[in-house]
Design an enzyme around this catalytic site. Structure first.
Site, PDB file in Angstrom:
ATOM      1  CG  ASP A  50      33.572  38.023  30.006  1.00 21.64           C
ATOM      2  OD1 ASP A  50      34.011  38.426  31.113  1.00 21.64           O
ATOM      3  OD2 ASP A  50      33.543  38.754  29.005  1.00 21.64           O
ATOM      4  CE1 TYR A  51      32.907  40.684  37.499  1.00 24.71           C
ATOM      5  CE2 TYR A  51      30.552  40.302  37.443  1.00 24.71           C
ATOM      6  CZ  TYR A  51      31.669  40.767  38.097  1.00 24.71           C
ATOM      7  OH  TYR A  51      31.550  41.321  39.346  1.00 24.71           O
TER       8      TYR A  51
END
Ligand code: BGC
Length: 752
Positions: A280-281
């Site tokens: 994820d980011y």
């Protein structure tokens, strides 16, 4: 010249019959030409574009693309923008390797469908699959290869803002929906120009954040994990999802992004996942905050755990060269990660045509065309849940004087909800414009009534992220006075209220989940007029609606229903469509009940109002306001007693459970018939009920139909204390009805 050769060879390979080995050979050849730095470059996924959910760390991305330092980008779309970056990669990087283009196409790309929680309320997996096909068609026409969807996180805490992005609380339904979405996006063949790669997220357990606070710690037993939280991820893997995203949370004290047990032992070894794992980011960088060590340690931990692609952090491109040289990360580990990314590109057909599927003509004919807009309306209608309808207040009689009151009557901005990709709120149909289209020369009354929210600090926070909440210059008293004046002139009042869209989604947890601001005060004042009051809700999570339920005549939950929201709501309000949605998340009576979900355990002291020392609250019932599976219709359905074909089920056998559903009301309608099973005794404690099947049935007034479910021992399996999937002999209860609250039951024995 070399570039031409690369594409030609890829095209030849793709047309060959032994697809897999040709791909291997192609990737082997390519990797044979790559330097270590170029391989690491493939593992890098920066954001280029507008939608960001964290710091934008990447600089000079164009130069990095030319230098072979980028494997893909996300947040860039449109044929023009994609072509521009792709050209850099395929004409200016040394090996001409095309980029992957990703984007959060969550519930539509430009045509927006209801938010996923709303879509799940359709309980219509075929509709959801069709929507995923349409979404893929539209997104691919805009240059996208990869969507970060579906989000399959089981969520039992409505304080968590991201419940709007998932399919609710149930592992069985969640698994069915996950499968449908993966199949719809990928269509079994990524090389089709209108297929896109799906990405299961967030692996794993992200929905179990403590106290519903986003990004918070999760901690749970393996039994709960395997039986209640993992099934949708596993179903999506089995459906052939080509990628999976790690979650921000920790699992057993180790961040998911660096958790080797999760990403390698479970995902790859036990489940046989062969696709690509993306973080994820900035999740690798965040491992420093989790406390795993410094930048190099975080990078090493992530890749050694099984991560292939680093979203935004840049920890891989910064750290892996030195880590590899120091022997802390094996060259073979980097090779394996690089290979998975190249394989994804190959399967998408990017080596054969790096501009696959994109051209302005296709974009013009496929994006927001008539079929997609019609599908959006169909989905919106089917997602709407009628929570309450006393005295048949709904449907409305258009010949009556109706006052529409509330800040969402004219609204477009909130209708398409959070994570609405490239959706343009200006293209959404507001309820008011739908009413104008439906009833030419209508004489409906309108007043705003209140602001959506009044807290200026909250408004500023939401507006910093595109909230677009413009407060009315009038005071709450002035707005209320105008609303009451309008309401008094009407026969019936329809209040259109809810949450601004930014109150759900990422980083949008709430500690109170009631209607914000002055909305409840407005409802109370409207109620005092003595006129019937219908509440139309637009929101992204279960809300606490106890006062509303106790005092209002009808409540219609419309979620954020997408581009055609207004049309769908107008049709349902006036009876041109009969609501059929069913809740996929329990609505609590108050936040103190959370987590409250239907498939809980019995405890040793189950609820008994007459006994003090039983499991309950002093100040609120154990029962939720609206249970999982609840949803009314304008007609009535009756369900016969459950008939079993046999009272004994054997190891190799099956039995059927049937009911007859009758439409005993006076209009056509659709019921979702739900099958729940209780395993009465087990080597571990078992839930009081578990969804094991559902069927939708459309019936004309007076019509009835027999609905039959087949039950096999397979459906009775659960993970035991040794984490073995097994069914145990003994007594089972079968419930069939219109919601999880049904008591309509029969009993059988599993004999092994
Ligand atoms: C979210 C993901 C999303 C990613 C890329 C993150 O902040 O948690 O769901 O896919 O950003 O936009």
């Amino acid at each position: 010249m070399k570039k031409m050769f690369l594409f030609l060879t890829a095209a030849l390979f793709i047309s060959c019959s032994s697809h897999k080995s040709e791909m291997d050979k192609f990737v082997d050849d390519l990797m044979g030409q790559m330097t270590l730095e170029e391989k690491i470059g493939q593992l890098h996924l920066p954001t280029v574009g507008f939608d960001v959910t964290g710091p934008r760390l990447s600089e000079a991305v164009e130069q990095k693309i030319k230098d072979g330092q980028v494997g893909g980008v996300f947040n860039t779309y449109t044929p023009n923008a994609v072509r521009k970056l792709q050209e850099l990669a395929v004409t200016q990087s040394r090996l001409h390797i095309p980029l992957l283009f990703g984007y959060d196409v969550i519930h539509g790309h430009r045509t927006i469908y209801p938010v996923p929680l709303g879509l799940s309320a359709t309980w219509d997996t075929e509709l959801i699959r069709r929507i995923a096909v349409a979404v893929a068609d539209e997104a691919s026409a805009d240059g996208i290869h990869w969507t970060f969807s579906p989000m399959v996180d089981i969520a039992r805490d409505p304080r968590w803002g991201r419940v709007s992005e998932g399919a609710g609380e149930d592992p069985f339904l969640g698994a069915e929906i996950a499968r449908a979405m993966v199949q719809g996006y990928e269509q079994g063949d990524l090389s089709k120009p209108n297929a896109i790669m799906s990405c299961i997220k967030h692996f794993a357990l992200y929905g179990a954040a403590e106290a519903g606070r986003d990004y918070n710690t999760t901690d749970m037993s393996r039994l709960r994990m395997f039986n209640e939280y993992l099934p949708p991820y596993k179903a999506a893997v089995e459906a052939g999802a080509s990628s999976i995203m790690t979650s921000f949370n920790e699992i057993d004290g180790i961040p998911a992004t660096g958790n080797r047990w999760l990403l390698t032992d479970l995902l790859r070894r036990q489940w046989g996942f062969s696709g690509l794992v993306v973080t994820d980011y900035t999740a690798i960088a965040e491992m420093e905050n989790h406390g795993v060590g410094d930048k190099a340690q975080a990078a090493a931990m992530a890749i050694n755990a099984g991560v292939d692609m680093d979203m935004v952090s840049e920890y891989f491109i910064d750290e892996l060269p030195a880590l590899a040289k120091a022997g802390k990360v094996k060259q073979t580990t980097i090779d394996a990660a690089c290979r998975r990314i190249l394989e994804a590109k190959y399967k998408l057909g990017l080596f054969a045509d790096p501009y696959r599927g994109i051209n302005e003509e296709r974009a013009a004919t496929q994006i927001m065309n008539t079929e997609k807009l019609a599908l959006s309306k169909e989905a919106a209608v089917k997602s709407i849940v009628l929570l309450k309808n006393d005295h048949r207040t709904l449907p409305l009689d258009a010949s009556k004087k109706i006052a529409f009151i509330g800040p969402l009557v004219h609204d477009r901005c909130n209708l398409i909800g959070n994570w609405s990709a490239a959706g343009n709120p200006q293209q959404a149909v507001s309820l008011w414009s739908a009413l104008e289209n439906k009833f030419a020369g209508n004489t409906f009354l309108y007043a705003k009534g209140c602001n959506l929210i009044d807290d200026a600090t909250l408004r500023d926070k939401l507006n910093q992220h595109g909230g677009n909440i413009i407060p009315d210059s009038r005071s709450p008293q002035q707005l209320l006075a105008e609303a009451l004046q309008t309401a008094r002139r009407a026969d019936i009042i329809v209040a259109v209220l809810g949450e601004p869209f930014g109150m759900s989604g990422e980083a949008a947890s709430r500690s109170h989940i009631d209607l914000p601001g002055h909305q409840q005060a407005l409802l109370k004042a409207l109620k005092e007029t003595g006129k019937p009051v219908v509440l139309v809700l637009m929101n992204g999570r279960p809300l606490t609606l106890t006062w509303e339920h106790d005092h209002l005549d009808a409540i219609l939950e419309t979620w954020y229903a997408g581009t055609r929201a207004g049309d769908a709501i107008a049709d349902v309000l006036f009876g041109d469509a009969n609501p059929s949605g069913k809740l996929t998340m329990t609505f609590p009576r108050n936040v103190g009940q959370i987590p409250v979900y239907y498939n809980h355990k019995n405890t040793g002291r189950p609820f008994n109002d007459k006994e003090k020392y039983t499991s309950k609250y002093l100040d609120v019932s154990n029962e939720p306001l609206y249970p999982f599976g609840h949803g009314l219709s304008y007609t009535q359905f009756t369900c016969s007693a459950v008939q079993l074909s046999d009272t004994t089920l054997t190891a190799a056998g099956s039995i059927t459970a049937s009911v007859t559903i009758a439409n005993s009301g006076d209009c056509a309608g659709e019921e979702t018939v739900q099958l729940y099973i209780r395993d009465c005794t087990g080597s571990i404690t078992r839930p009081v009920k578990e969804l094991k099947g559902f069927q939708k049935v459309a019936l004309q007034p007076g019509e009835s139909r027999q609905i039959t479910f087949t039950i096999t021992p397979e459906a009775l399996k659960f993970y035991n204390a040794d984490l073995l999937l097994t069914a145990e002999p003994g007594e089972f209860w079968v419930f069939i009805g219109g919601s999880s609250a049904t008591e309509n039951k029969a009993t059988f024995t599993l004999s092994l």
